[in-house]
Write an enzyme that holds these catalytic residues in place. Structure first.
Site, PDB file in Angstrom:
ATOM      1  N   SER A 108     -29.049  24.562 -23.010  1.00 31.62           N
ATOM      2  CA  SER A 108     -28.981  25.641 -22.027  1.00 31.62           C
ATOM      3  C   SER A 108     -29.105  25.090 -20.625  1.00 31.62           C
ATOM      4  O   SER A 108     -29.815  24.099 -20.390  1.00 31.62           O
ATOM      5  CB  SER A 108     -30.134  26.602 -22.303  1.00 31.62           C
ATOM      6  OG  SER A 108     -30.273  27.523 -21.248  1.00 31.62           O
ATOM      7  N   TYR A 151     -39.464  28.123 -23.447  1.00 31.40           N
ATOM      8  CA  TYR A 151     -38.138  28.128 -24.092  1.00 31.40           C
ATOM      9  C   TYR A 151     -37.305  26.943 -23.592  1.00 31.40           C
ATOM     10  O   TYR A 151     -36.726  26.186 -24.379  1.00 31.40           O
ATOM     11  CB  TYR A 151     -37.418  29.455 -23.809  1.00 31.40           C
ATOM     12  CG  TYR A 151     -35.938  29.398 -24.073  1.00 31.40           C
ATOM     13  CD1 TYR A 151     -35.458  29.330 -25.376  1.00 31.40           C
ATOM     14  CD2 TYR A 151     -35.009  29.380 -23.022  1.00 31.40           C
ATOM     15  CE1 TYR A 151     -34.087  29.254 -25.626  1.00 31.40           C
ATOM     16  CE2 TYR A 151     -33.655  29.303 -23.258  1.00 31.40           C
ATOM     17  CZ  TYR A 151     -33.194  29.238 -24.561  1.00 31.40           C
ATOM     18  OH  TYR A 151     -31.846  29.144 -24.801  1.00 31.40           O
ATOM     19  N   LYS A 171     -35.709  23.288 -25.416  1.00 31.74           N
ATOM     20  CA  LYS A 171     -34.337  22.765 -25.355  1.00 31.74           C
ATOM     21  C   LYS A 171     -34.336  21.315 -24.876  1.00 31.74           C
ATOM     22  O   LYS A 171     -33.632  20.466 -25.416  1.00 31.74           O
ATOM     23  CB  LYS A 171     -33.474  23.633 -24.433  1.00 31.74           C
ATOM     24  CG  LYS A 171     -33.228  25.041 -24.951  1.00 31.74           C
ATOM     25  CD  LYS A 171     -32.370  25.039 -26.203  1.00 31.74           C
ATOM     26  CE  LYS A 171     -32.123  26.421 -26.754  1.00 31.74           C
ATOM     27  NZ  LYS A 171     -31.497  26.438 -28.083  1.00 31.74           N
TER      28      LYS A 171
HETATM   29  P1  NAD Z   1     -29.019  34.957 -31.241  1.00 31.18           P
HETATM   30  O1  NAD Z   1     -30.472  35.302 -31.332  1.00 31.18           O
HETATM   31  O2  NAD Z   1     -28.032  36.070 -31.261  1.00 31.18           O
HETATM   32  O3  NAD Z   1     -28.643  33.940 -32.418  1.00 31.18           O
HETATM   33  C1  NAD Z   1     -29.590  33.030 -32.961  1.00 31.18           C
HETATM   34  C2  NAD Z   1     -29.608  33.228 -34.463  1.00 31.18           C
HETATM   35  O4  NAD Z   1     -30.569  32.324 -35.027  1.00 31.18           O
HETATM   36  C3  NAD Z   1     -30.035  34.642 -34.878  1.00 31.18           C
HETATM   37  O5  NAD Z   1     -29.064  35.202 -35.741  1.00 31.18           O
HETATM   38  C4  NAD Z   1     -31.374  34.439 -35.592  1.00 31.18           C
HETATM   39  O6  NAD Z   1     -31.560  35.359 -36.651  1.00 31.18           O
HETATM   40  C5  NAD Z   1     -31.262  32.994 -36.061  1.00 31.18           C
HETATM   41  N1  NAD Z   1     -32.545  32.316 -36.242  1.00 31.18           N
HETATM   42  C6  NAD Z   1     -33.615  32.310 -35.410  1.00 31.18           C
HETATM   43  N2  NAD Z   1     -34.612  31.570 -35.942  1.00 31.18           N
HETATM   44  C7  NAD Z   1     -34.158  31.082 -37.129  1.00 31.18           C
HETATM   45  C8  NAD Z   1     -34.731  30.267 -38.135  1.00 31.18           C
HETATM   46  N3  NAD Z   1     -35.993  29.798 -38.032  1.00 31.18           N
HETATM   47  N4  NAD Z   1     -33.995  29.954 -39.224  1.00 31.18           N
HETATM   48  C9  NAD Z   1     -32.719  30.437 -39.345  1.00 31.18           C
HETATM   49  N5  NAD Z   1     -32.135  31.222 -38.415  1.00 31.18           N
HETATM   50  C10 NAD Z   1     -32.842  31.538 -37.327  1.00 31.18           C
HETATM   51  O7  NAD Z   1     -28.825  34.059 -29.946  1.00 31.18           O
HETATM   52  P2  NAD Z   1     -27.501  33.566 -29.209  1.00 31.18           P
HETATM   53  O8  NAD Z   1     -27.445  34.230 -27.895  1.00 31.18           O
HETATM   54  O9  NAD Z   1     -26.351  33.640 -30.126  1.00 31.18           O
HETATM   55  O10 NAD Z   1     -27.893  32.054 -28.935  1.00 31.18           O
HETATM   56  C11 NAD Z   1     -27.528  31.024 -29.823  1.00 31.18           C
HETATM   57  C12 NAD Z   1     -28.097  29.701 -29.318  1.00 31.18           C
HETATM   58  O11 NAD Z   1     -27.609  29.462 -28.003  1.00 31.18           O
HETATM   59  C13 NAD Z   1     -29.624  29.684 -29.214  1.00 31.18           C
HETATM   60  O12 NAD Z   1     -30.070  28.410 -29.602  1.00 31.18           O
HETATM   61  C14 NAD Z   1     -29.871  29.912 -27.742  1.00 31.18           C
HETATM   62  O13 NAD Z   1     -31.077  29.323 -27.325  1.00 31.18           O
HETATM   63  C15 NAD Z   1     -28.692  29.204 -27.129  1.00 31.18           C
HETATM   64  N6  NAD Z   1     -28.340  29.707 -25.794  1.00 31.18           N
HETATM   65  C16 NAD Z   1     -28.107  31.049 -25.632  1.00 31.18           C
HETATM   66  C17 NAD Z   1     -27.809  31.541 -24.372  1.00 31.18           C
HETATM   67  C18 NAD Z   1     -27.598  33.005 -24.145  1.00 31.18           C
HETATM   68  O14 NAD Z   1     -27.699  33.456 -23.001  1.00 31.18           O
HETATM   69  N7  NAD Z   1     -27.289  33.809 -25.155  1.00 31.18           N
HETATM   70  C19 NAD Z   1     -27.722  30.656 -23.284  1.00 31.18           C
HETATM   71  C20 NAD Z   1     -27.946  29.302 -23.488  1.00 31.18           C
HETATM   72  C21 NAD Z   1     -28.259  28.843 -24.764  1.00 31.18           C
HETATM   73  C1  WQD Z   2     -28.951  37.148 -14.533  1.00 37.12           C
HETATM   74  C2  WQD Z   2     -29.225  37.697 -13.133  1.00 37.12           C
HETATM   75  C3  WQD Z   2     -31.514  38.298 -12.750  1.00 37.12           C
HETATM   76  C4  WQD Z   2     -31.610  41.607 -15.646  1.00 37.12           C
HETATM   77  C5  WQD Z   2     -31.246  33.675 -18.899  1.00 37.12           C
HETATM   78  C6  WQD Z   2     -32.118  32.542 -19.373  1.00 37.12           C
HETATM   79  C7  WQD Z   2     -31.299  31.320 -19.594  1.00 37.12           C
HETATM   80  C8  WQD Z   2     -30.093  31.590 -20.503  1.00 37.12           C
HETATM   81  C9  WQD Z   2     -29.326  32.779 -20.052  1.00 37.12           C
HETATM   82  C10 WQD Z   2     -30.680  30.996 -22.733  1.00 37.12           C
HETATM   83  C11 WQD Z   2     -30.515  37.186 -12.495  1.00 37.12           C
HETATM   84  C12 WQD Z   2     -30.640  39.523 -12.710  1.00 37.12           C
HETATM   85  C13 WQD Z   2     -31.235  40.530 -14.860  1.00 37.12           C
HETATM   86  C14 WQD Z   2     -31.859  42.864 -15.027  1.00 37.12           C
HETATM   87  C15 WQD Z   2     -31.328  41.875 -12.897  1.00 37.12           C
HETATM   88  N1  WQD Z   2     -30.491  31.881 -21.833  1.00 37.12           N
HETATM   89  N2  WQD Z   2     -31.101  40.661 -13.519  1.00 37.12           N
HETATM   90  N3  WQD Z   2     -31.704  42.943 -13.671  1.00 37.12           N
HETATM   91  O1  WQD Z   2     -31.975  34.631 -15.996  1.00 37.12           O
HETATM   92  O2  WQD Z   2     -29.733  33.586 -15.424  1.00 37.12           O
HETATM   93  O3  WQD Z   2     -30.665  33.302 -17.659  1.00 37.12           O
HETATM   94  O4  WQD Z   2     -30.206  33.891 -19.857  1.00 37.12           O
HETATM   95  O5  WQD Z   2     -30.662  29.814 -22.639  1.00 37.12           O
HETATM   96  O6  WQD Z   2     -32.146  30.393 -20.156  1.00 37.12           O
HETATM   97  O7  WQD Z   2     -33.105  32.301 -18.394  1.00 37.12           O
HETATM   98  O8  WQD Z   2     -29.811  35.505 -17.028  1.00 37.12           O
HETATM   99  O9  WQD Z   2     -28.918  37.714 -17.559  1.00 37.12           O
HETATM  100  O10 WQD Z   2     -31.430  37.426 -17.446  1.00 37.12           O
HETATM  101  O11 WQD Z   2     -30.115  37.342 -15.341  1.00 37.12           O
HETATM  102  O12 WQD Z   2     -31.216  42.014 -11.683  1.00 37.12           O
HETATM  103  O13 WQD Z   2     -32.213  43.853 -15.679  1.00 37.12           O
HETATM  104  O14 WQD Z   2     -29.398  39.121 -13.246  1.00 37.12           O
HETATM  105  O15 WQD Z   2     -32.538  38.378 -11.800  1.00 37.12           O
HETATM  106  O16 WQD Z   2     -30.270  37.060 -11.121  1.00 37.12           O
HETATM  107  P1  WQD Z   2     -30.638  34.249 -16.414  1.00 37.12           P
HETATM  108  P2  WQD Z   2     -30.099  37.061 -16.928  1.00 37.12           P
END
Ligand code: NAD
Ligand code: WQD
Length: 342
Positions: A126, A150, A154
């Protein structure tokens, strides 16, 4: 070349879209998920789009040996590791649960892979590993410094992946640092389905547009950005899924981190206004205090992905919001049934 790919967390948001993209490319996919943040309804929708029943194992990856039956039954050649916990605020409240789940899951996965002579791994990292960036747009060699547990998980996983690759040259690991994934499959049949109060902006704005919530709280309008609200590098989940296919196609010996972002930013108000325009629905908002831990701007330098993976994100904010809205308006309550009236 068709391969058998293990997709951990494949019932989740990004995993389901990537699983579908892999199948469309001719790969065989096996999903492992404990359904702690997803549902069988998501898997059913995915199977319907894929036109097949994707092999699925309900298992908690923190349990050693959880993957034994998976490797016993399927000739897994590579893994994409999405499974894990991802809510920043929750990680501050429950840090040990985050360290335990994210670290143990990855260690167990890598142990099982090595034991079965499987060395190709793509890991969901991330942009949060960069913390408050010193340089914009952010290149992969920028300083890291996550500001929450979190993000620490990572970064720690990235580090032990690097050490593993040094210890055994058979490992080929790509760490994909996603920026802000949004949007949904254009069918509107799978998408992001947060439980409870959405933490992320786009799902929250969608729930306001569809009438489930009254208004958006804009967290701060006094940042050093063009309109004062936070700027992020939103990336369509289909472009992100394509980035995983490219990562597998170009995987190399060792361990390398690559940003997946567009390189261009949108503000909170851009997202609100684009959603109102595309949905045709009112999206009321109010300016609220800054959210603790937020940064003004996050933007990827995507050149390494362009050069090394021959990949670039080509869907713009309008496409992201169009597809997010299509999913939300077709499924106002996500994969769940609408609550009973009264
Ligand atoms: P998500 O929660 O929709 O998907 C994660 C899946 O992992 C879920 O289906 C959950 O049930 C499963 N899971 C959790 N713990 C588990 C375990 N112990 N064993 C087996 N399965 C398990 O999340 P997502 O948004 O699809 O994110 C996927 C990956 O991408 C995550 O690792 C997240 O940290 C990373 N990521 C997400 C974002 C984002 O904004 N969505 C941004 C950057 C990185
Ligand atoms: C985006 C912008 C908020 C909600 C997070 C995690 C990051 C990654 C992606 C996993 C910001 C603003 C938000 C609301 C708002 N996840 N906001 N009102 O914070 O960039 O990233 O998700 O890895 O690790 O930190 O994304 O969508 O939460 O926020 O004004 O109700 O929207 O302040 O500027 P963020 P976000």
């Amino acid at each position: 070349m068709s391969r058998t790919i293990l997709v951990t967390g494949g019932a989740g948001y990004i995993g389901s879209h990537t699983a579908l993209a892999l199948i469309e490319r001719g790969h065989d996919v096996v999903i492992v998920d404990d359904l702690s943040n997803s549902s069988t309804a998501a898997l059913e929708a995915l199977n319907a789009l894929a036109g097949r029943a994707i092999p699925f194992f309900e298992a908690d990856l923190t349990e050693p040996g959880a993957l034994d039956p998976v490797f016993a039954e399927h000739p897994i050649e590579a893994a994409i590791h999405f499974a894990g916990l991802k809510a920043v605020g929750e990680s501050v409240e429950q840090p040990l649960r985050y360290y335990r789940t994210n670290l143990l899951s990855t260690l167990n996965l890598m142990d099982s892979m090595a034991a079965h002579d499987c060395w190709d791994l793509v890991f969901s990292s991330s942009a949060t590993v960069y913390g408050d960036p010193e340089v914009l747009p952010i290149p992969e060699d920028a300083a890291t410094g996550p500001t929450n547990p979190y993000g620490q998980t990572k970064l720690m996983i990235e580090e032990f992946c690097r050490d593993a690759a040094v210890s055994d040259p058979r490992w080929r690991i790509t760490l994909l640092r996603y920026f802000n994934p949004v949007g949904a499959h254009p069918s509107g049949e799978i998408g992001e389905d947060p439980t409870g109060h959405p933490n992320n902006l786009v799902p929250f704005v969608m729930q306001v547009a569809v009438g489930r919530r009254e208004k958006v709280s804009v967290f701060g309008d006094d940042y050093d950005t063009p309109d004062g609200t936070g700027v992020r590098d939103y990336i369509h989940v289909l472009d992100l899924a394509a980035g995983h296919l490219a990562a597998l196609d170009h995987i190399e010996q060792g361990c390398d981190a690559i940003n997946l972002g567009t390189g261009s930013g949108a503000s909170v108000l851009d997202v609100v206004e684009t959603t109102a325009r595309i949905s045709g629905q009112p999206v009321p908002y109010e300016i609220a205090p800054r959210r603790a831990g937020d940064i003004a701007t996050s933007l990827a330098d995507p050149r390494k992905a362009n050069e090394k993976l021959d990949w670039r994100a080509d869907r713009n904010l309008d496409a992201m919001i169009t597809d997010a809205w299509n999913w939300q308006s077709k499924h106002p309550y996500g994969f769940a049934e609408a609550p009973a009236e009264g």
